[in-house]
Design a protein around this motif. Structure first.
Motif, PDB file in Angstrom:
ATOM      1  N   PHE A  25       0.830  -1.200   0.000  1.00 33.39           N
ATOM      2  CA  PHE A  25       0.000   0.000   0.000  1.00 33.39           C
ATOM      3  C   PHE A  25       0.871   1.259   0.000  1.00 33.39           C
ATOM      4  O   PHE A  25       1.901   1.288   0.669  1.00 33.39           O
ATOM      5  CB  PHE A  25      -0.886   0.048   1.250  1.00 33.39           C
ATOM      6  CG  PHE A  25      -1.940  -1.009   1.319  1.00 33.39           C
ATOM      7  CD1 PHE A  25      -2.420  -1.634   0.182  1.00 33.39           C
ATOM      8  CD2 PHE A  25      -2.472  -1.374   2.546  1.00 33.39           C
ATOM      9  CE1 PHE A  25      -3.408  -2.616   0.258  1.00 33.39           C
ATOM     10  CE2 PHE A  25      -3.458  -2.350   2.638  1.00 33.39           C
ATOM     11  CZ  PHE A  25      -3.925  -2.974   1.490  1.00 33.39           C
ATOM     12  N   SER A  28      -0.588   6.018   4.003  1.00 30.78           N
ATOM     13  CA  SER A  28      -1.928   6.471   4.414  1.00 30.78           C
ATOM     14  C   SER A  28      -3.033   5.963   3.494  1.00 30.78           C
ATOM     15  O   SER A  28      -4.011   6.648   3.229  1.00 30.78           O
ATOM     16  CB  SER A  28      -1.991   8.005   4.464  1.00 30.78           C
ATOM     17  OG  SER A  28      -0.982   8.505   5.284  1.00 30.78           O
ATOM     18  N   PHE A  29      -2.875   4.742   3.030  1.00 30.39           N
ATOM     19  CA  PHE A  29      -3.832   4.193   2.071  1.00 30.39           C
ATOM     20  C   PHE A  29      -4.814   3.273   2.778  1.00 30.39           C
ATOM     21  O   PHE A  29      -4.445   2.511   3.661  1.00 30.39           O
ATOM     22  CB  PHE A  29      -3.080   3.401   1.003  1.00 30.39           C
ATOM     23  CG  PHE A  29      -3.997   2.715   0.042  1.00 30.39           C
ATOM     24  CD1 PHE A  29      -4.622   3.428  -0.956  1.00 30.39           C
ATOM     25  CD2 PHE A  29      -4.243   1.361   0.146  1.00 30.39           C
ATOM     26  CE1 PHE A  29      -5.473   2.807  -1.843  1.00 30.39           C
ATOM     27  CE2 PHE A  29      -5.089   0.733  -0.734  1.00 30.39           C
ATOM     28  CZ  PHE A  29      -5.707   1.460  -1.735  1.00 30.39           C
ATOM     29  N   GLN A  30      -6.089   3.360   2.375  1.00 31.14           N
ATOM     30  CA  GLN A  30      -7.111   2.456   2.903  1.00 31.14           C
ATOM     31  C   GLN A  30      -8.139   2.160   1.820  1.00 31.14           C
ATOM     32  O   GLN A  30      -8.476   3.036   1.016  1.00 31.14           O
ATOM     33  CB  GLN A  30      -7.841   3.083   4.095  1.00 31.14           C
ATOM     34  CG  GLN A  30      -7.051   3.055   5.382  1.00 31.14           C
ATOM     35  CD  GLN A  30      -7.923   3.483   6.550  1.00 31.14           C
ATOM     36  OE1 GLN A  30      -8.574   4.518   6.494  1.00 31.14           O
ATOM     37  NE2 GLN A  30      -7.928   2.691   7.599  1.00 31.14           N
ATOM     38  N   ILE A  31      -8.606   0.919   1.810  1.00 25.85           N
ATOM     39  CA  ILE A  31      -9.755   0.541   0.985  1.00 25.85           C
ATOM     40  C   ILE A  31     -10.713  -0.188   1.905  1.00 25.85           C
ATOM     41  O   ILE A  31     -10.307  -1.078   2.652  1.00 25.85           O
ATOM     42  CB  ILE A  31      -9.377  -0.415  -0.169  1.00 25.85           C
ATOM     43  CG1 ILE A  31      -8.391   0.202  -1.136  1.00 25.85           C
ATOM     44  CG2 ILE A  31     -10.624  -0.837  -0.937  1.00 25.85           C
ATOM     45  CD1 ILE A  31      -7.984  -0.718  -2.278  1.00 25.85           C
ATOM     46  N   ASP A  32     -11.983   0.176   1.857  1.00 27.10           N
ATOM     47  CA  ASP A  32     -12.985  -0.510   2.664  1.00 27.10           C
ATOM     48  C   ASP A  32     -13.344  -1.859   2.042  1.00 27.10           C
ATOM     49  O   ASP A  32     -13.393  -1.994   0.821  1.00 27.10           O
ATOM     50  CB  ASP A  32     -14.259   0.340   2.767  1.00 27.10           C
ATOM     51  CG  ASP A  32     -14.032   1.591   3.595  1.00 27.10           C
ATOM     52  OD1 ASP A  32     -13.155   1.564   4.479  1.00 27.10           O
ATOM     53  OD2 ASP A  32     -14.727   2.594   3.347  1.00 27.10           O
ATOM     54  N   CYS A  56      -2.417   0.917  -5.769  1.00 25.21           N
ATOM     55  CA  CYS A  56      -1.366   0.260  -4.978  1.00 25.21           C
ATOM     56  C   CYS A  56      -0.202  -0.179  -5.852  1.00 25.21           C
ATOM     57  O   CYS A  56      -0.290  -0.209  -7.073  1.00 25.21           O
ATOM     58  CB  CYS A  56      -1.939  -0.974  -4.281  1.00 25.21           C
ATOM     59  SG  CYS A  56      -3.290  -0.608  -3.157  1.00 25.21           S
ATOM     60  N   GLU A 126      -4.849  -9.262   7.892  1.00 21.17           N
ATOM     61  CA  GLU A 126      -3.995  -8.193   7.361  1.00 21.17           C
ATOM     62  C   GLU A 126      -4.546  -7.681   6.028  1.00 21.17           C
ATOM     63  O   GLU A 126      -4.559  -8.420   5.039  1.00 21.17           O
ATOM     64  CB  GLU A 126      -2.566  -8.709   7.140  1.00 21.17           C
ATOM     65  CG  GLU A 126      -1.811  -9.030   8.407  1.00 21.17           C
ATOM     66  CD  GLU A 126      -1.399  -7.791   9.170  1.00 21.17           C
ATOM     67  OE1 GLU A 126      -1.444  -6.674   8.607  1.00 21.17           O
ATOM     68  OE2 GLU A 126      -1.031  -7.935  10.349  1.00 21.17           O
ATOM     69  N   PRO A 127      -5.012  -6.439   5.980  1.00 22.97           N
ATOM     70  CA  PRO A 127      -5.578  -5.914   4.735  1.00 22.97           C
ATOM     71  C   PRO A 127      -4.658  -6.041   3.521  1.00 22.97           C
ATOM     72  O   PRO A 127      -5.116  -6.299   2.406  1.00 22.97           O
ATOM     73  CB  PRO A 127      -5.872  -4.448   5.063  1.00 22.97           C
ATOM     74  CG  PRO A 127      -6.075  -4.426   6.545  1.00 22.97           C
ATOM     75  CD  PRO A 127      -5.133  -5.471   7.083  1.00 22.97           C
TER      76      PRO A 127
END
Length: 194
Positions: A25, A28-32, A56, A126-127
């Motif tokens: 990633f 500060s990366f996020q995916i729901d 990504c 773990e995402p």
């Protein structure tokens, strides 16, 4: 340090490659909605695949059915994972100048890569492993759909190469496909011997 998630798809099927994916990633990366790819609908996997591949760092690699027959499915899986990790690390070093990596692998063993940790059910915990699970699964499913276009009589789009009743009946009727089916897997071995 950059965390690299790794997972595979296609260890159990009777046909095709085992596909591994490695994902990192950006900061500060996020995916729901990231989770084990098997717990997602095909539509949701495709949506998440599009987001992951766009936003990504990622790489996929495989070991084909011939390699699987030569070195066994476990070793072929480890080889595919190592290929994916090495490819991604080269990308990351050229794009980020980062040299420190921690590799997180779904399961109970690591491929031959440095600074690796195997995490049982890692694709649920773990995402970054969940993201790798999705890349691997979508990539392999797409391969099965392409194979289905060439050999529609086997129904690969339906069962994705697993040993379903439909697949086994097609194998009896049409025989295994050289270079595609895994001849060391028990149902194929029995057919070839018969």
């Amino acid at each position: 340090m950059i965390f690299i998630g790794v997972d595979e798809a296609g260890r159990g099927p009777l046909v095709g490659s085992v596909v591994a994916a490695a994902v990192a990633f950006p900061p500060s990366f996020q995916i729901d909605g990231l989770t084990d790819s098997k717990k997602l609908s095909e539509k949701r996997r495709e949506d998440l695949y599009a987001q992951i591949t766009k936003k990504c760092y990622w790489a996929s690699a495989e070991s084909n059915s011939i390699e699987i027959d030569e070195i066994n499915i476990l070793q072929a899986t480890m080889m595919a994972m190592k290929r994916a990790v090495n490819t991604l690390q080269h990308q990351l070093m050229s794009q980020t100048q980062e040299q420190a990596f921690k590799v997180l692998v779904d399961g109970n063993r690591c491929p031959d890569v440095e600074n690796c940790e195997a995490i049982i059910k890692g694709d649920l915990i773990e995402p970054v492993i969940s993201a790798a699970s999705i890349i691997a699964k979508v990539t392999r499913d797409r391969q099965m759909k392409e194979l289905d276009k060439i050999y529609p009589e086997y129904g690969f789009s339906n069962h994705k190469g697993y040993g379903t009743k439909e697949h086994l009946e097609a194998l009896v009727k049409h025989g295994p496909i050289s270079g595609q089916h895994r001849f060391t897997f028990a149902p194929i071995k029995r057919l070839v011997r018969a």
